[in-house]
Structures are given as structure tokens and as C-alpha cells.
Design an enzyme around this catalytic site. Structure first.
Site, PDB file in Angstrom:
ATOM      1  N   CYS A   8      -0.610  -3.413   2.439  1.00  0.00           N
ATOM      2  CA  CYS A   8       0.333  -2.228   1.815  1.00  0.00           C
ATOM      3  C   CYS A   8       0.878  -1.187   2.789  1.00  0.00           C
ATOM      4  CB  CYS A   8      -0.812  -2.269   0.374  1.00  0.00           C
ATOM      5  SG  CYS A   8      -2.455  -1.727   0.540  1.00  0.00           S
ATOM      6  N   ASN A  11      -4.006   0.614   1.864  1.00  0.00           N
ATOM      7  CA  ASN A  11      -5.316  -0.235   2.162  1.00  0.00           C
ATOM      8  C   ASN A  11      -6.387   0.625   1.585  1.00  0.00           C
ATOM      9  OD1 ASN A  11      -6.778  -1.346   5.242  1.00  0.00           O
ATOM     10  ND2 ASN A  11      -6.116  -2.461   3.795  1.00  0.00           N
ATOM     11  N   CYS A  13      -6.029  -0.035  -1.778  1.00  0.00           N
ATOM     12  CA  CYS A  13      -6.036  -0.137  -3.641  1.00  0.00           C
ATOM     13  C   CYS A  13      -5.095  -1.293  -3.566  1.00  0.00           C
ATOM     14  CB  CYS A  13      -4.666   0.297  -4.285  1.00  0.00           C
ATOM     15  SG  CYS A  13      -5.033   1.768  -5.148  1.00  0.00           S
ATOM     16  N   ARG A  14      -4.038  -2.087  -3.688  1.00  0.00           N
ATOM     17  CA  ARG A  14      -3.521  -3.614  -3.198  1.00  0.00           C
ATOM     18  C   ARG A  14      -4.279  -4.130  -2.019  1.00  0.00           C
ATOM     19  NH1 ARG A  14       2.391  -1.668  -3.706  1.00  0.00           N
ATOM     20  NH2 ARG A  14       1.515  -0.013  -2.334  1.00  0.00           N
ATOM     21  N   SER A  15      -3.737  -3.551  -1.543  1.00  0.00           N
ATOM     22  CA  SER A  15      -4.211  -5.352  -0.415  1.00  0.00           C
ATOM     23  C   SER A  15      -5.765  -5.422   0.480  1.00  0.00           C
ATOM     24  CB  SER A  15      -3.608  -4.477   1.259  1.00  0.00           C
ATOM     25  OG  SER A  15      -3.734  -4.150   1.945  1.00  0.00           O
ATOM     26  N   ASP A 123       1.750  -0.059  -7.419  1.00  0.00           N
ATOM     27  CA  ASP A 123       0.822   0.596  -7.015  1.00  0.00           C
ATOM     28  C   ASP A 123       0.459   1.715  -7.875  1.00  0.00           C
ATOM     29  OD1 ASP A 123      -0.520   2.285  -5.292  1.00  0.00           O
ATOM     30  OD2 ASP A 123       1.157   2.611  -3.362  1.00  0.00           O
TER      31      ASP A 123
HETATM   32  P1  4NP Z   1      -2.357   1.117  -1.793  1.00  0.00           P
HETATM   33  O1  4NP Z   1      -1.748   2.480  -2.382  1.00  0.00           O
HETATM   34  O2  4NP Z   1      -0.995   0.826  -0.931  1.00  0.00           O
HETATM   35  O3  4NP Z   1      -1.906   0.071  -2.805  1.00  0.00           O
HETATM   36  O4  4NP Z   1      -3.201   1.357  -0.947  1.00  0.00           O
HETATM   37  C1  4NP Z   1      -2.382   3.741  -2.386  1.00  0.00           C
HETATM   38  C2  4NP Z   1      -3.107   4.397  -1.415  1.00  0.00           C
HETATM   39  C3  4NP Z   1      -3.104   5.607  -0.744  1.00  0.00           C
HETATM   40  C4  4NP Z   1      -1.953   6.608  -0.843  1.00  0.00           C
HETATM   41  C5  4NP Z   1      -0.938   5.351  -1.571  1.00  0.00           C
HETATM   42  C6  4NP Z   1      -0.745   4.582  -2.383  1.00  0.00           C
HETATM   43  N1  4NP Z   1      -1.597   7.773  -0.463  1.00  0.00           N
HETATM   44  O5  4NP Z   1      -0.810   8.122  -0.761  1.00  0.00           O
HETATM   45  O6  4NP Z   1      -2.530   8.865   0.064  1.00  0.00           O
END
Ligand code: 4NP
Length: 155
Positions: A8, A11, A13-15, A123
Site C-alpha cells: 500500500c 505500510n 494501515c491496509r497492507s 485508504d
Molecule cells: P496505508 O495508509 O497506505 O494504508 O498505510 C497511509 C498511511 C500513511 C500515509 C498515507 C497512507 N501517509 O501519507 O503518511
């Protein structure tokens, strides 16, 4: 070993949620010895961090382990090492292009859950809808495991 890498953006939340859920499903199916399961992010902002509190909450509520999971950025050797590269949304597909070697296939997790109306796992870092994301991740991981078992003749 069958390598499965969930990808994702951050790294956190989702993955990592998909990594924990898929590992749990593989364990329940008694297939752990066949799999190498990991996750990575396209960005490096959260390197070394544990999953987001929202991801931790949905996993804890279901007794799914995530203790050893720490965020890391994807590296070029991941592309060779993992047979199944599974990302979360269209933005990830675009971001992954520069990492890919010719002919290497990338999936979106919901390719394996055709019964879901969505094709992208939204997300929750921005939407806060961790429970909804969990339901998509669970369905996608279940379909992915079935797909791999059929393709590899295991299970
Ligand atoms: P993820 O969500 O891709 O599902 O882990 C996010 C976590 C952090 C950020 C963006 C998306 N960020 O911009 O810090």
C-alpha cells in the site's frame, strides 16, 4: 515457498492488515509451511513503525496477531522474491510501475473478491473507516488464498 507481498502507500494501515489477516487464514488452513508473507509501502514515511492504531484495533478485536509487523519501504529485490505482488488501489498500481521488471504481474486485492462492488481498498488513513476496510481485506485475502491453492495445487 510461495511469496506473497501486500503493498500500500504507507505500510501502516491496509497492507499490514492484509499481511496479518492472510497469515491468520493460512495458519487456519494449516498451510503456513508453504508461504512467505510480508508487506511493504511505496513511501518510506513510517519506516519501522507498528501498524496504525485503527488497524491494531480491528485485528485485536478478532484475535489476529500483528506483533512482529513493522513498516518498511518496498525494495527492488522484493519484485524477484515475491511471486504474488498484491496492492490495494489504482494509485498503488501507478506507483508500482517504476519498480516492476518486464512481465511481472501485479494484482489488486479485490481482483480476488469479485462479489464486492468496490475494486479499490480505500485508504482508512484518510477515511477512518477501518471496519469497512477490514471487511474488504478479509474477503480479498480469502479469495487470494483460494486462487493460490488452485494455481499451485495445494490445500
Ligand atoms: P496505508 O495508509 O497506505 O494504508 O498505510 C497511509 C498511511 C500513511 C500515509 C498515507 C497512507 N501517509 O501519507 O503518511
Amino acid at each position: 515457498m510461495i511469496g506473497v507481498l501486500f503493498i500500500c502507500l504507507g505500510n501502516i494501515c491496509r497492507s499490514p492488515m492484509a499481511e496479518a489477516v492472510f497469515r491468520h487464514q493460512v495458519e487456519q488452513a494449516g498451510l503456513s509451511s508453504h508461504f512467505l508473507i510480508d508487506s511493504a509501502g511505496l513511501g518510506d514515511w513510517h519506516q519501522g513503525e507498528a501498524p496504525h492504531q485503527g488497524t491494531q484495533n480491528v485485528l485485536k478485536q478478532r484475535g489476529i496477531a500483528f506483533d512482529s509487523i513493522r513498516a518498511r519501504q518496498i525494495q527492488s529485490k522484493d519484485i524477484e522474491q515475491f511471486s504474488y505482488l498484491v496492492c490495494m488501489d489504482e494509485e498503488n498500481l501507478s506507483g508500482l510501475k517504476k519498480w516492476l521488471t518486464p512481465g511481472k504481474q501485479v494484482y489488486r486485492l479485490l481482483d480476488f473478491a469479485p462479489e464486492q462492488t468496490e475494486r479499490n481498498v480505500e485508504d482508512p488513513y484518510y477515511t477512518g473507516r477501518f471496519e469497512h476496510v477490514y471487511s474488504l481485506v478479509e474477503a480479498g485475502c480469502q479469495g487470494l488464498l483460494q486462487h493460490i491453492c488452485q494455481e499451485r495445487g495445494i490445500g
